[in-house]
Design an enzyme around this catalytic site. Structure first.
Site, PDB file in Angstrom:
ATOM      1  N   HIS A 259       0.816  -1.212   0.000  1.00  0.00           N
ATOM      2  CA  HIS A 259       0.000   0.000   0.000  1.00  0.00           C
ATOM      3  C   HIS A 259       0.848   1.259   0.000  1.00  0.00           C
ATOM      4  CE1 HIS A 259      -2.293   3.346   1.805  1.00  0.00           C
ATOM      5  NE2 HIS A 259      -3.271   2.852   1.099  1.00  0.00           N
ATOM      6  N   CYS A 260       2.016   1.215   0.622  1.00  0.00           N
ATOM      7  CA  CYS A 260       2.744   2.458   0.896  1.00  0.00           C
ATOM      8  C   CYS A 260       3.505   3.023  -0.299  1.00  0.00           C
ATOM      9  CB  CYS A 260       3.710   2.235   2.060  1.00  0.00           C
ATOM     10  SG  CYS A 260       2.880   1.938   3.640  1.00  0.00           S
TER      11      CYS A 260
END
Length: 419
Positions: A259-260
């Protein structure tokens, strides 16, 4: 009866947070709109990599329970919001889950509560989006309730750093809000770091991941020209890493996932473009380089096949490891997906193996894991190591393969192609 904290959103961020709070002795309720998540947790089953069913049992013994009943929020001293913040189709931050969660909190808001947002977002979200929604109730942040932002720092699969021993940044919309939120986290986290305000806390999270994004793009671009120049980049990185100061090793790969890294820097780029009218050039260039790696790997695969007098079209290509990170089952934003799509677009017959993924959900349909790994390796025209899971004996697999392309730089066998 009040509870110490309601954690809203029980995914990769919220559930580990709830686990650490519960094991410290706080009374914890988990809230999620997904009934399957709620029912699974109440039945003792974990759905995230970092927590086992035994961990869920430990939480339940400490009094934890999951619910989809938003009236439970009225009983909480603190509410922590840990919902997803993906990108919209146009590349802008999608705050639908955040606004929906905060509207839920607002409907149940009680005087004296501490509300903390952990979902990664663009600088200003807490003050400009969250605070006005909560103040529509007639309550005032910093007076009637306390509001803060605290960026999550979850690293799935990390055996060393977890919730308790990873320093926690906290920034409130007022100094009192910062203090109240910091006091909450200090009950179960070793080190709490107060920020000047919520905007600084929001931006700190984006800086952390932008730093990684840009440095990964640097080595990914170096991988391309080092290959053309006949230079072993993996050896170059090992050599540079012997310097005890001024250097941190980053490694190339088939793309970035999770996600990051693929998402968070875009929040910062979006803010600069929309607020200031000019680009954040480092981020946009890094995005261009990193997002282009699956296609680069496909082109290298085509070149490797050509050496054997084979075309990509019709070739049997086996991908090893399709999760975004080694030794976990999390597939979010995995570069294996665009890689498979690029290979298929070139006519390849793609199969896969991953010890943590029995069925791979691709955009154009599900793919089942090959049942016999060694046979599949031997039968494939080309094997591509996409993710180096510990379960793989990579050297052995490389010797079985007709052609082996290592995108993680872990093999030493002769004849292996490395990124």
């Amino acid at each position: 009866m009040t509870v110490d904290v309601v954690v809203l959103g029980l995914g990769y961020v919220g559930l580990p947070l709830a686990h650490e709070a519960a094991r410290t002795g706080l009374t914890v309720v988990g809230f999620d709109i997904n009934s399957n998540v709620v029912d699974g947790l109440n039945a003792g089953h974990s759905h995230v990599d970092d927590l086992s069913d035994a961990d869920i049992a430990e939480m339940r013994e400490a009094g934890f329970r999951a619910t989809s009943d938003e009236s439970e929020l009225t009983r909480a001293s603190t509410i922590v919001v840990c919902v997803p913040t993906p990108l919209a189709s146009d590349g802008s931050p999608d705050l639908e889950a955040v606004t929906g969660a905060i509207q839920t909190v607002a409907r149940q808001l009680q005087p004296g509560q501490v509300i903390i947002l952990e979902s990664t977002t663009w600088p200003g979200t807490t003050e400009e989006i969250v605070q006005p929604l909560l103040e529509e109730t007639g309550f005032t942040a910093g007076t009637d309730f306390h509001l803060a932002f605290s960026p999550e720092r979850i690293d799935p699969g990390n055996p060393t750093y977890g919730i308790k021993n990873t320093p926690k940044v906290v920034g409130g919309v007022t100094p009192t809000c910062t203090q109240r939120a910091a006091d909450f986290y200090r009950q179960f986290i070793d080190t709490v770091v107060p920020a000047k305000g919520s905007r600084e806390a929001e931006t700190a999270k984006l800086l952390e991941n932008t730093y990684r994004h840009i440095n990964i793009a640097l080595v990914n671009e170096m991988a391309r020209f080092c290959h053309e120049l006949g230079i072993d980049l993996w050896n170059v990185i090992d050599l540079a890493a012997t310097k005890p100061f001024g250097f941190q090793a980053f490694y190339p790969g088939p793309g970035v996932g999770g996600h990051c890294i693929p998402i968070d820097p875009n929040y910062l780029s979006y803010t600069v473009r929309t607020r200031l009218g000019y680009p954040f050039r480092f981020v946009e260039l890094a995005q261009e380089v990193n997002s282009g790696m699956p296609l680069y790997v496909t082109r290298r695969a085509q070149d490797i096949l050509n050496e054997d007098g084979k075309a990509l079209r019709g070739a049997k290509v086996l991908l090893l490891g399709v999760t975004y990170k080694r030794n976990i089952a999390d597939q979010r934003e995995s570069p294996a997906v665009p890689l498979a799509e690029d290979l298929r677009a070139g006519g390849a017959n793609v199969s896969y193996h991953d010890p943590a993924v029995a069925t791979w959900n691709l955009p154009d349909g599900d793919l089942e894991r090959v049942p016999d790994l060694e046979k599949a390796v031997a039968d494939a025209d080309l094997v591509i190591l996409v993710q180096n899971h510990t379960a793989y004996d990579v050297e052995k697999l490389a010797t079985l393969a007709q052609q082996f392309f290592d995108t993680r730089g872990v093999t030493t066998s002769s004849g292996v192609h490395r990124l």
